[in-house]
Write a protein that holds these residues in place. Sequence first.
Motif, short mmCIF file in Angstrom:
data_model
loop_
_atom_site.label_atom_id
_atom_site.label_comp_id
_atom_site.label_asym_id
_atom_site.label_seq_id
_atom_site.Cartn_x
_atom_site.Cartn_y
_atom_site.Cartn_z
N MET A 183 0.87 -1.18 0.00
CA MET A 183 0.00 0.00 0.00
C MET A 183 0.90 1.22 0.00
SD MET A 183 -3.04 -1.05 2.69
CE MET A 183 -1.92 -1.17 4.09
N HIS A 184 0.85 2.00 -1.08
CA HIS A 184 1.74 3.16 -1.24
C HIS A 184 1.28 4.37 -0.44
CE1 HIS A 184 3.33 0.62 -4.25
NE2 HIS A 184 2.47 0.94 -5.20
N GLY A 185 0.02 4.39 -0.07
CA GLY A 185 -0.49 5.53 0.66
C GLY A 185 -1.96 5.36 0.96
N ARG A 186 -2.56 6.46 1.41
CA ARG A 186 -4.00 6.48 1.65
C ARG A 186 -4.72 6.96 0.40
NH1 ARG A 186 -2.88 10.12 6.99
NH2 ARG A 186 -2.41 8.45 8.49
N MET A 187 -5.90 6.44 0.17
CA MET A 187 -6.80 7.00 -0.83
C MET A 187 -8.02 7.53 -0.09
SD MET A 187 -7.25 7.62 -4.11
CE MET A 187 -6.36 6.41 -5.11
N ILE A 188 -8.19 8.85 -0.12
CA ILE A 188 -9.26 9.49 0.63
C ILE A 188 -10.50 9.63 -0.26
CG2 ILE A 188 -9.89 11.45 2.07
CD1 ILE A 188 -7.43 9.81 3.01
N HIS A 189 -11.62 9.13 0.22
CA HIS A 189 -12.88 9.18 -0.52
C HIS A 189 -13.79 10.21 0.14
CE1 HIS A 189 -12.28 5.19 -2.66
NE2 HIS A 189 -11.35 5.15 -1.72
N ILE A 190 -14.07 11.30 -0.56
CA ILE A 190 -14.90 12.38 0.00
C ILE A 190 -15.79 12.97 -1.09
CG2 ILE A 190 -13.27 13.04 1.81
CD1 ILE A 190 -12.31 15.31 -0.01
N ARG A 191 -16.73 13.77 -0.65
CA ARG A 191 -17.50 14.59 -1.59
C ARG A 191 -16.94 16.01 -1.54
NH1 ARG A 191 -22.02 11.51 0.29
NH2 ARG A 191 -22.89 10.25 -1.41
N LYS A 192 -16.68 16.57 -2.68
CA LYS A 192 -16.19 17.94 -2.78
C LYS A 192 -17.07 18.68 -3.78
CE LYS A 192 -11.80 18.91 -2.47
NZ LYS A 192 -10.33 19.07 -2.75
N ASN A 193 -17.70 19.74 -3.27
CA ASN A 193 -18.65 20.50 -4.10
C ASN A 193 -19.73 19.59 -4.68
OD1 ASN A 193 -17.10 22.86 -3.66
ND2 ASN A 193 -15.77 22.32 -5.38
N GLY A 194 -20.16 18.63 -3.86
CA GLY A 194 -21.24 17.74 -4.28
C GLY A 194 -20.81 16.58 -5.15
N GLU A 195 -19.52 16.52 -5.53
CA GLU A 195 -19.03 15.46 -6.39
C GLU A 195 -18.18 14.48 -5.59
OE1 GLU A 195 -19.67 15.05 -9.68
OE2 GLU A 195 -21.03 16.79 -9.59
N TYR A 196 -18.31 13.20 -5.91
CA TYR A 196 -17.51 12.17 -5.27
C TYR A 196 -16.11 12.17 -5.89
CZ TYR A 196 -15.78 7.33 -4.57
OH TYR A 196 -15.03 6.23 -4.29
N VAL A 197 -15.07 12.35 -5.05
CA VAL A 197 -13.70 12.37 -5.54
C VAL A 197 -12.82 11.47 -4.69
CG1 VAL A 197 -13.87 14.70 -6.49
CG2 VAL A 197 -13.10 14.39 -4.13
N ARG A 198 -11.73 11.00 -5.30
CA ARG A 198 -10.71 10.23 -4.60
C ARG A 198 -9.41 11.02 -4.59
NH1 ARG A 198 -11.37 4.65 -8.08
NH2 ARG A 198 -13.50 4.09 -7.45
N GLN A 199 -8.79 11.13 -3.44
CA GLN A 199 -7.55 11.90 -3.32
C GLN A 199 -6.45 11.02 -2.74
OE1 GLN A 199 -8.82 15.16 -0.82
NE2 GLN A 199 -9.43 16.42 -2.57
N PRO A 200 -5.43 10.67 -3.53
CA PRO A 200 -4.33 9.87 -2.97
C PRO A 200 -3.39 10.71 -2.11
CG PRO A 200 -3.91 10.38 -5.28
CD PRO A 200 -5.27 10.93 -4.96
#
Length: 487
Positions: free
Chosen positions: A82-99
């Motif tokens: 596992m190289h890192g975390r993948m953060i799953h959130i809603r941003k401005n109403g859109e579902y996004v993934r942030q490594p």
Amino acid sequence: MKQKVIVVGAGPVGSLAALYAAARGYNVEVYELRPDLRDPSTTPLNFSKSINLALSERGINSLRETGLPGLANAVLSETFPMHGRMIHIRKNGEYVRQPQIYDARGRSLLAMDRTELNTTLLDYLEEMPNVKLFFNHKLVGVDFKKRVAWFEHRTRSIEEQGDEFEMRFDLMIGADGAHSAVRYHLMKFVPMSFQQEYIDKLWCQFHVPPTPDGDFRIPPNYLHIWPQDDSMFIALPNLDKTFTSTLFLTREGFKQLDASGKVVEYFEEKFPGVVPDLITEDELYEQYTANQHLPLISIKCSPYHYEGSGVIVGDAAHAMVPFYGQGMNAGLEDVRVLFDFLDKYPGNRSKALDEYTKVRTPDAHTINDLALGNYREMASDVKRPLYLLRKWIEEKLYLYIPSAGWATQYSRVTFSNMRYSEVQNAAQRQSKILNGVVGLALVSVFSSSLWFARAGGIQQAKMGILRSICWIAQRTQEIGSGLSAPR
């Protein structure tokens, strides 16, 4: 005559302790309350209901230091990076993934199933001629002065009362978990300080299957996190293209979900992309109701030993919450540190155990506290801009000014063998520098950073801040140079 070491507990930590003792020529007997997990008839619930393990440098180093050829590689072959975390959130109403990578120099955590690790260690133990394994045996009494233990053999179930017998030993190692029987009996012989806390979080495990064509449903080389402050959902990859997932939620939150039955609605609101992409509505509800909602315990105690006859390691000595991924790694490291002292004082086991307690207690207490504190980082901070900026600054200093001994707290905990207490001291010194000197630097370049932001966007602003920080950090190198110095 060879001395006898009795290990109570055949989990990963107990099994490793037995391997260390056996490799040094002791006669080793391992007693485990539960059945052999390798037996197909063993009820999986007894062993596999455990949050997936995250194997890091401390655990790997402890496996290597057994001196047994091939052991570390055999374990590592069953892991997934596992190289890192993948953060799953809603941003401005859109579902996004942030490594978010774990380490600026590219090092990774290794996801592993607890049962696979335990099986590998038990298989190695079974091949050693000076080791005997006894399953379905309960420790019912210990006299650490006379070095005598009493066990019950339970042939049908762990609840059944069995035939009692007596065993003599030279050293007993208790690796029998948070509710340790060895620790209970040790308390009768030493004035042990003991602190136990059940935190206001329960956990429930979920299984994410592969796609119909047998692939991962989400990118596999990450610890996936859905942060929601009071609750959190995580997913760790497995070699069979599945994910082991866990919901962490307050006791009141579970109580409300149980009463309302609105599990699917809760996941749809809090954890975007889980239902139905990872788990169908029916599977989610079925797993939520079928799998236990289990407590999280934090334990501190001291001392860990009595004279030269008994010692506790792993969760028996310092059970911790799982939010730093160090519980199992710290337990495996316990074994290495313990046997380092036993090797250092071969003719004085009392001295060795006394030194072990003195050295290990502050380290165990430190990682216990860090694990409690890391929930906030995982469930809240990872989505906050200020946390991300600070992390970015620390990583750049870590990369570009190595001579100052700069490193993030996370990298020292996870990717080094530096003592936990020394990691915390170094992190506190760095924090003072960042909050003081770097704080002044940020103020001094605020105007220029605004100019950069207007002229070239946020990336140029970051570079402007970084140049100022590097300039000041280079001139305070005499302060930072002590961060990695041995103490």
